[in-house]
Design a protein around this motif. Structure first.
Motif: not given
Lengths: 285, 294
Positions: A160-164, A166, B145, B223-224, B227-231, B239, B241
């Motif tokens: 879950p630490k992977v930054r997703s 765009n 991010l 969103l931009m 970093g959008n990391a879901s941890a 980061s 999300r």
């Protein structure tokens, strides 16, 4: 007889292609070149692999571009609908693992990549680098590349630490700014018009396992020979064995001229392994 | 005269109908979110949904639908934004309302109008190329991010709201309060801090609530830039999300009628309720404020 001939040619002179966004520009380029020598009009639209496959099943397209193989249930659905999907691999898409250019790590095995993205290896020193926490970049879950890497390399869930990010361009941008970063991108994205790697990043040499050689994806020979392990086939699906102009288009794509274009667009030519699969379909006489 | 009455009636009913329509649309949206969202709980346990920290609907193995880290992320970014924007906003509002000359005031208000009009995608882009790398350099991080980046950008985005509403509140403090303060020998600074701002307190609270509402529902920028990391985040340097980013990312890929599809509606309903709560507080404070003035 003359009239019949003309009608057959008329219906054959328009080919519709739908599907994968990864393939749409490449196929557009190939089709433009093909149309120069043939009295034919080819219409190409994207919309994603799923869209293309659905259109093929509903008999709304002649060719479905797909960056993944059709699923079993899709094939069943097609058969129920009287459609017989035939898969041709016309190009390969290579994935590069990129890091910051200053990072003193040059190569990884597939297993190490998997451990990094699963979150089991969190420091570069565990894979022969400096004592530095790894920061991972990836795509969002709606990306085909995300799914491809997950199913074929990671073989497990992403940490879950992977930054997703765009898009692929954002991964390149992020890794360029991050001395501890790693990201996966299509080769086309890290090479400029002159064929040089973009500044600030470098692509890693990858080995299938510890007994295999580490090879770079930047040398097309490594991909051609099958040594570079992270490539996915790009498919075109037709209803039944291709005939007439559809067959001619596919033959053109697989010809030297077509494969040269494939390389110019940043993708890879079909390897002998996939060529054999194509030949086993019995469409080339 | 009769015609005038009819005209007035017509106008009255027109506005009555538009008002009712707005309420119906709002109820419709909420019902749609709720009815779709509730389907989630045929497959996901209520407690797993709200207290689970792992959100991974398209998992390699078993899917999980915990939204806690998303909620924490959302509140964290919003809280960070308010920590930055509230003091700045109130300060700027006090300056514009009480100290600045007419000319400066006009210039500042124009600038604020422009600031409010910048598209969020542009702010997000600035976060990627400017603010993020700056944060990374200053704090020695590998990447900027993170939640702090999002907070700074959201602070900038909610400042125009906070400043303009606070300024109105400060301006509306009756002149007599200030005159009384001066009469007691207080200087301008003391009057502002001890009398004017406290008197405008409820208006300022409303401005903060509106700022929170702005920040909590923002999508593109976070969103931009975060970093959008879901941890689950542990600090502002992680980061994150947010709720909005998750919906934006996943709505496009989700197959219709799956648990994942319904779960996104449940996530949307949760955000709706949070926003509703924030707006309700703002509304209650406003009406109290109005009541006090009469």
């Amino acid at each position: 007889m003359l009239a019949g001939c003309a009608r057959r040619e008329a219906s054959d002179a328009f080919i519709q292609i739908k599907g994968s966004d990864t393939e749409v520009n490449l196929v557009q380029r190939l089709a433009e070149e093909f149309m120069k020598d043939h009295q034919i009009y080819i219409a190409i639209t994207g919309g994603g692999s799923g869209t293309g496959i659905a259109s093929l099943i509903n008999k709304q397209t002649d060719i479905a571009n797909s960056s993944r193989a059709m699923k079993d249930e899709e094939i069943k659905l097609a058969k129920d609908n009287g459609v017989d999907p035939v898969a041709i691999v016309f190009a390969l898409d290579g994935l590069a693992l990129i890091v910051h250019e200053s990072l003193p790590v040059e190569s990884l095995t597939l297993d190490e990549i998997s451990q990094i993205y699963r979150g089991e290896v969190t420091n570069w020193k565990e894979v022969g680098g400096p004592d530095l926490g790894i920061s991972m970049y990836g795509r969002q879950s709606n990306s085909g590349t995300y799914i491809y890497l997950r199913d074929n390399v990671i073989k497990g869930d992403y940490s879950p630490k992977v930054r997703s990010m765009n898009g692929t361009a954002q991964i390149v941008e992020a890794v360029r700014k991050d001395k501890a970063g790693i990201g996966y991108v299509g080769i086309g994205y890290i090479i400029d018009d002159k064929g040089n790697t973009l500044s600030g990043i470098k692509s890693l040499e990858i080995a299938k396992d510890i007994n295999s050689p580490f090879v770079s994806p930047l040398d097309p020979e490594n991909v051609k020979s099958g040594l570079y392990p992270i490539v996915r086939p790009l498919y075109q699906y037709t209803d039944g064995k291709p005939k007439g102009n559809i067959l001619n288009l596919i033959l053109f794509e697989l010809s030297d001229r077509g494969q040269d274009l494939v390389m110019k667009e940043g993708y890879y030519p079909v390897t002998s392994e996939y060529m054999e699969i194509n030949e086993s379909l019995g469409i080339f006489e | 005269m009769n015609l005038k009455r009819i005209k007035e009636k017509a106008i009255y009913y027109f506005f009555f109908l538009t008002g009712i329509l707005a309420v119906i649309i709002l109820l419709g949206i909420f019902l749609m979110l709720l009815l779709n969202g509730l389907q989630t709980f045929r497959d996901v346990r209520f407690s797993d949904f709200f207290f689970g920290t792992v959100w991974n609907p398209s998992a390699y193995g078993e899917s999980s639908y915990g939204i806690l880290s998303m909620i924490v992320s959302t509140f964290m970014v919003t809280l960070g934004a308010m920590i930055i924007a509230v003091p700045l906003g109130i300060g700027a509002a006090a300056y514009i309302a009480e100290i600045a000359s007419q000319r400066t005031r006009d210039i500042l208000k124009t600038i604020m109008g422009i600031l409010a009009g910048i598209p969020s995608v542009v702010i997000g882009f600035i976060g990627i190329v400017l603010v993020g790398p700056f944060i990374a350099r200053v704090f020695g991080l590998s990447s900027g991010l993170n939640a702090l980046n999002g907070s700074i950008l959201l602070a900038v985005m909610s400042l125009p709201t906070i400043i303009s509403v606070s300024e109105d509140a400060i301006r509306e403090v009756p002149k007599e309060y200030k005159e009384a303060s001066y009469a007691l020998g207080a200087n301008r600074w003391m009057t502002l801090i001890k009398v004017t701002i406290p008197a405008a307190y409820s208006g300022i609270i409303v401005s903060i609530m509106l700022g929170i509402g702005r920040a909590i529902g923002e999508t593109m920028t976070v969103l931009m830039a975060t970093g959008n990391a879901s941890a689950m985040p542990h600090s502002f340097f992680d980061s994150v999300r947010t709720i909005t980013a998750t919906i934006a990312i996943e709505m496009g890929e989700v197959p219709y009628g799956t648990t994942h599809y319904y779960a996104l509606f449940a996530v949307g309903a949760t955000l709706f309720l949070i926003s509703l709560g924030v707006n309700l507080i703002a509304e209650i404070v406003t009406s109290k404020y109005r009541g006090a003035k009469v």
